[in-house]
Design a protein around this motif. Structure first.
Motif, PDB file in Angstrom:
ATOM      1  N   TYR A  63      35.774  30.902  91.573  1.00  0.00           N
ATOM      2  CA  TYR A  63      35.674  29.465  91.330  1.00  0.00           C
ATOM      3  C   TYR A  63      36.062  28.658  92.569  1.00  0.00           C
ATOM      4  O   TYR A  63      35.404  27.667  92.914  1.00  0.00           O
ATOM      5  CB  TYR A  63      36.585  29.055  90.165  1.00  0.00           C
ATOM      6  CG  TYR A  63      36.054  29.429  88.799  1.00  0.00           C
ATOM      7  CD1 TYR A  63      35.087  28.646  88.177  1.00  0.00           C
ATOM      8  CD2 TYR A  63      36.527  30.556  88.147  1.00  0.00           C
ATOM      9  CE1 TYR A  63      34.600  28.983  86.912  1.00  0.00           C
ATOM     10  CE2 TYR A  63      36.049  30.910  86.892  1.00  0.00           C
ATOM     11  CZ  TYR A  63      35.087  30.124  86.277  1.00  0.00           C
ATOM     12  OH  TYR A  63      34.598  30.460  85.030  1.00  0.00           O
ATOM     13  N   ASP A  88      32.693  36.761  95.158  1.00  0.00           N
ATOM     14  CA  ASP A  88      32.752  37.635  93.991  1.00  0.00           C
ATOM     15  C   ASP A  88      34.122  38.316  93.890  1.00  0.00           C
ATOM     16  O   ASP A  88      34.678  38.792  94.881  1.00  0.00           O
ATOM     17  CB  ASP A  88      31.663  38.706  94.058  1.00  0.00           C
ATOM     18  CG  ASP A  88      30.313  38.184  93.601  1.00  0.00           C
ATOM     19  OD1 ASP A  88      30.310  37.234  92.788  1.00  0.00           O
ATOM     20  OD2 ASP A  88      29.283  38.718  94.054  1.00  0.00           O
ATOM     21  N   GLU A  92      37.681  41.576  84.908  1.00  0.00           N
ATOM     22  CA  GLU A  92      36.698  42.130  83.968  1.00  0.00           C
ATOM     23  C   GLU A  92      36.727  43.648  83.984  1.00  0.00           C
ATOM     24  O   GLU A  92      36.625  44.306  82.948  1.00  0.00           O
ATOM     25  CB  GLU A  92      35.309  41.610  84.333  1.00  0.00           C
ATOM     26  CG  GLU A  92      34.234  41.918  83.305  1.00  0.00           C
ATOM     27  CD  GLU A  92      33.555  43.267  83.535  1.00  0.00           C
ATOM     28  OE1 GLU A  92      32.909  43.766  82.603  1.00  0.00           O
ATOM     29  OE2 GLU A  92      33.687  43.823  84.660  1.00  0.00           O
ATOM     30  N   LYS A 147      34.369  38.124  80.322  1.00  0.00           N
ATOM     31  CA  LYS A 147      32.942  38.234  80.611  1.00  0.00           C
ATOM     32  C   LYS A 147      32.637  37.593  81.966  1.00  0.00           C
ATOM     33  O   LYS A 147      33.385  36.717  82.439  1.00  0.00           O
ATOM     34  CB  LYS A 147      32.117  37.524  79.532  1.00  0.00           C
ATOM     35  CG  LYS A 147      32.340  38.052  78.121  1.00  0.00           C
ATOM     36  CD  LYS A 147      31.813  39.460  77.956  1.00  0.00           C
ATOM     37  CE  LYS A 147      31.923  39.906  76.497  1.00  0.00           C
ATOM     38  NZ  LYS A 147      31.414  41.296  76.297  1.00  0.00           N
ATOM     39  N   LEU A 148      31.539  38.026  82.597  1.00  0.00           N
ATOM     40  CA  LEU A 148      31.128  37.493  83.892  1.00  0.00           C
ATOM     41  C   LEU A 148      29.826  36.712  83.735  1.00  0.00           C
ATOM     42  O   LEU A 148      28.822  37.247  83.228  1.00  0.00           O
ATOM     43  CB  LEU A 148      30.937  38.632  84.897  1.00  0.00           C
ATOM     44  CG  LEU A 148      32.187  39.459  85.216  1.00  0.00           C
ATOM     45  CD1 LEU A 148      31.827  40.624  86.130  1.00  0.00           C
ATOM     46  CD2 LEU A 148      33.270  38.597  85.837  1.00  0.00           C
ATOM     47  N   ASP A 149      29.856  35.454  84.141  1.00  0.00           N
ATOM     48  CA  ASP A 149      28.668  34.609  84.083  1.00  0.00           C
ATOM     49  C   ASP A 149      28.127  34.393  85.501  1.00  0.00           C
ATOM     50  O   ASP A 149      28.877  34.008  86.402  1.00  0.00           O
ATOM     51  CB  ASP A 149      29.003  33.253  83.460  1.00  0.00           C
ATOM     52  CG  ASP A 149      29.522  33.388  82.037  1.00  0.00           C
ATOM     53  OD1 ASP A 149      29.059  34.301  81.329  1.00  0.00           O
ATOM     54  OD2 ASP A 149      30.402  32.593  81.651  1.00  0.00           O
ATOM     55  N   GLU A 150      26.861  34.655  85.655  1.00  0.00           N
ATOM     56  CA  GLU A 150      26.252  34.476  86.974  1.00  0.00           C
ATOM     57  C   GLU A 150      25.905  33.004  87.188  1.00  0.00           C
ATOM     58  O   GLU A 150      25.334  32.341  86.312  1.00  0.00           O
ATOM     59  CB  GLU A 150      25.001  35.336  87.090  1.00  0.00           C
ATOM     60  CG  GLU A 150      24.408  35.347  88.489  1.00  0.00           C
ATOM     61  CD  GLU A 150      23.213  36.272  88.586  1.00  0.00           C
ATOM     62  OE1 GLU A 150      23.363  37.353  89.166  1.00  0.00           O
ATOM     63  OE2 GLU A 150      22.140  35.913  88.064  1.00  0.00           O
ATOM     64  N   LYS A 151      26.256  32.497  88.367  1.00  0.00           N
ATOM     65  CA  LYS A 151      25.996  31.093  88.690  1.00  0.00           C
ATOM     66  C   LYS A 151      25.610  30.974  90.160  1.00  0.00           C
ATOM     67  O   LYS A 151      26.152  31.663  91.018  1.00  0.00           O
ATOM     68  CB  LYS A 151      27.239  30.255  88.397  1.00  0.00           C
ATOM     69  CG  LYS A 151      27.036  28.766  88.617  1.00  0.00           C
ATOM     70  CD  LYS A 151      28.286  27.976  88.271  1.00  0.00           C
ATOM     71  CE  LYS A 151      28.070  26.492  88.502  1.00  0.00           C
ATOM     72  NZ  LYS A 151      29.298  25.697  88.196  1.00  0.00           N
ATOM     73  N   LYS A 162      24.574  33.727  94.668  1.00  0.00           N
ATOM     74  CA  LYS A 162      24.923  33.864  93.255  1.00  0.00           C
ATOM     75  C   LYS A 162      26.313  34.498  93.145  1.00  0.00           C
ATOM     76  O   LYS A 162      26.606  35.504  93.802  1.00  0.00           O
ATOM     77  CB  LYS A 162      23.886  34.710  92.522  1.00  0.00           C
ATOM     78  CG  LYS A 162      22.530  34.031  92.435  1.00  0.00           C
ATOM     79  CD  LYS A 162      21.553  34.875  91.642  1.00  0.00           C
ATOM     80  CE  LYS A 162      20.210  34.147  91.517  1.00  0.00           C
ATOM     81  NZ  LYS A 162      19.223  34.946  90.733  1.00  0.00           N
ATOM     82  N   LEU A 213      29.552  35.732  90.384  1.00  0.00           N
ATOM     83  CA  LEU A 213      29.935  36.080  89.016  1.00  0.00           C
ATOM     84  C   LEU A 213      31.261  35.383  88.691  1.00  0.00           C
ATOM     85  O   LEU A 213      32.288  35.663  89.310  1.00  0.00           O
ATOM     86  CB  LEU A 213      30.084  37.598  88.876  1.00  0.00           C
ATOM     87  CG  LEU A 213      28.793  38.403  89.099  1.00  0.00           C
ATOM     88  CD1 LEU A 213      29.094  39.901  89.043  1.00  0.00           C
ATOM     89  CD2 LEU A 213      27.744  38.035  88.054  1.00  0.00           C
ATOM     90  N   ARG A 223      35.129  34.649  82.584  1.00  0.00           N
ATOM     91  CA  ARG A 223      35.392  33.765  81.448  1.00  0.00           C
ATOM     92  C   ARG A 223      36.102  34.576  80.366  1.00  0.00           C
ATOM     93  O   ARG A 223      35.686  35.682  80.032  1.00  0.00           O
ATOM     94  CB  ARG A 223      34.077  33.196  80.925  1.00  0.00           C
ATOM     95  CG  ARG A 223      34.194  32.379  79.650  1.00  0.00           C
ATOM     96  CD  ARG A 223      32.848  31.676  79.340  1.00  0.00           C
ATOM     97  NE  ARG A 223      31.752  32.632  79.324  1.00  0.00           N
ATOM     98  CZ  ARG A 223      31.343  33.281  78.224  1.00  0.00           C
ATOM     99  NH1 ARG A 223      31.970  33.111  77.068  1.00  0.00           N
ATOM    100  NH2 ARG A 223      30.306  34.105  78.301  1.00  0.00           N
TER     101      ARG A 223
END
Length: 537
Positions: A461, A466, A471, A482-486, A497, A499, A502
């Motif tokens: 963040y 990465d 996780e 969980k890992l959210d791709e952004k 990108k 990860l 969350r």
């Protein structure tokens, strides 16, 4: 003539009787010395057993005797734990046998069995030239005031003052301070010696064969230095007066002293043989012998150490069965002193019960699985068994000023360790059931806290890089992180990108391994909080 023959016979009889008496006295002295050596041997064996059970309280170690044997034998621990919890604890009733033995033989536990008493006997003794007579008898009331305060507070549900029990004091200090500190020192030394190539085989042998079988991987918790300071104070007082702790402060000694005041076997002095040399009064480690009262030891203060028996040059001292009406000098406080003790204890217990907590901060205690705040306050005896057995060292004593009633109760310091997903040891070793015995399935479904991510510190963040440690480490099969791709645009204009982790709060159990493994230095970017304090992600 006949008169001369009679005089010669009388002289021979006198010489024969004198020689016989001398032989008897020598035999008695030898027997007394053997008894004292027997006591010292029992002391050593009891201390070694205590240390064996302490070191044996670890994952994968099985002892023939119960690991909490000394806590079960401690009558003060058993009585107060049952008073506070208002429940019957069969395992803690073994202390009743110690009370029964005290009724017969007196306060022998203190000089024969008590590990702390043994250490005080052998270390930092006062100079031998100091007078050790029956002095400062008024200070002896302190241990009775502390005893009554502990008992009254326990009836009100508070076990805070049980931190003064000698068994818990010694075990907790060794388990939480000495052994972790020794482990850190040895680790540093091993690292240094391992850099010397010829010494590497010896270091590896020591690590596996010695350190690995004696010490566990317990981190050193800085706040535990408080325990070390208290323990050092007990030793320092030993220089002020021999066995100062046992004489004036020990609440268990107060309990055993009250019981031993009516003991059947007591210290006795043959006044015809006594020459008032005062050797017995000077050598008595607890100052129980009063020179002004015919050198008869107080049955409440005498610990049956037998030092006076060996030191007496005329063999005037003995320990024998006496009737209730027999002559004895027990600790018999005046009515005013007794009322003062009861009043002081009542006030102290009431303050412990009704005084408000120090609301300096909101408590953030994460407790071991299988317990509750109420159980810890009413059942936890502050022994340190759970901290000792914990394979990761996450369990540490609480020092929160916001919850002082829970002083030294177990909390999870998840930056030091984590609650192992496959471990239920803390509940298995708890002697009073303050931490429940859970099956592995029950433990894995117990929620003790919830993780929260600080996005200002989390690497993905805050830096757009990465990091999937939390996780990866999460032991929950469905993964509570969980890992959210952004897609992220970096300051230099580069697009990549990332990860982003969350927390799924419905799945998180608060084991703390994510916080322990978080690579961010200092305060972790993901921390465990009590379930009632967590905010939505």
């Amino acid at each position: 003539g006949p008169e001369q023959d009679r005089d010669q016979r009388d002289k021979r009889v006198t010489v024969t009787l004198a020689a016989r008496n001398q032989t008897v006295e020598k035999r008695s002295t030898r027997d007394s010395g053997r008894l004292r050596r027997l006591r010292q041997a029992v002391q050593l064996l009891a201390l070694l057993l205590f240390l064996y059970l302490l070191l044996g309280t670890r994952q994968g170690q099985t002892n023939i005797l119960p690991h909490d044997l000394f806590f079960r034998l401690d009558p003060l621990v058993g009585i107060t734990a049952m008073f506070a919890s208002h429940s019957w604890m069969p395992l803690m009733t073994l202390g009743g046998s110690v009370l029964l033995l005290t009724l017969v033989t007196g306060r022998g536990w203190c000089s024969w069995i008590c590990p702390l008493g043994t250490i005080l006997d052998w270390t930092l003794k006062r100079p031998l030239h100091q007078d050790n007579s029956y002095a400062h008898s008024g200070w002896r009331q302190v241990k009775y005031v502390l005893l009554l305060t502990v008992l009254l507070a326990s009836t009100l549900g508070s076990l805070t003052l049980l931190v003064l029990d000698p068994t818990t004091l010694l075990f907790r200090t060794l388990a939480s301070v000495v052994l972790p500190g020794l482990g850190d020192i040895l680790t540093t030394m091993e690292s240094w010696f391992f850099g010397i190539a010829p010494l590497r085989p010896a270091v590896e042998w020591f690590e596996v064969g010695v350190r690995g079988t004696v010490l566990t991987e317990q981190p050193f918790y800085t706040f535990n230095l408080t325990l070390l300071l208290v323990f050092a104070g007990v030793f320092a007082l030993n220089r002020v007066s021999g066995r100062f702790w046992c004489r004036y402060l020990c609440p268990l000694g107060g309990l055993l002293g009250l019981v031993s005041s009516v003991a059947r076997i007591r210290h006795s002095v043959d006044q015809e043989k006594c020459t008032s040399c005062q050797l017995c009064a000077k050598i008595c480690p607890t100052g129980a012998i009063d020179a002004e009262k015919d050198f008869i030891a107080s049955s409440s203060e005498c610990t049956s150490c037998l030092d006076c028996l060996v030191s007496c040059p005329t063999d005037a001292i003995s320990f024998r069965v006496q009737s209730r009406s027999g002559r004895r000098q027990s600790h018999d406080p005046q009515r005013r002193q007794l009322l003062l003790s009861l009043g002081s204890a009542s006030i102290g217990a009431a303050l412990l019960y009704v005084a408000p907590n120090f609301h300096l901060s909101q408590p953030l205690n994460i407790r071991p699985p299988g317990t509750s705040e109420e159980d810890l306050l009413n059942k936890c005896i502050r022994c340190g068994e759970c901290a000792r057995i914990c394979p990761t060292g996450v369990i540490q004593p609480s020092y929160s000023l916001a919850e002082w009633k829970g002083l030294l109760t177990p909390t999870l310091q998840t930056r030091l360790g984590y609650c192992d997903y496959s471990c239920t040891l803390c509940g298995q070793v708890c002697p009073t059931g303050a931490i429940a015995k859970l099956t592995l399935e029950e433990k894995q479904n117990k929620v003790i806290g919830i993780a929260h991510i600080d996005k200002n510190r989390c690497v993905p963040y805050a830096q757009g890089l990465d990091c999937i440690v939390c996780e990866e480490m999460c032991p929950v099969p469905e993964k509570a992180v969980k890992l959210d791709e952004k897609t992220v645009v970096h300051p230099n204009g580069e697009v990549s990108k990332v990860l982003l982790p969350r927390v799924i709060q419905d799945l998180c159990i608060g084991c703390g391994i994510c916080e322990y493994k978080c690579p961010v230095s200092g305060v972790a970017a993901i921390c465990i909080y009590p379930t009632d304090l967590i905010v939505n992600e």
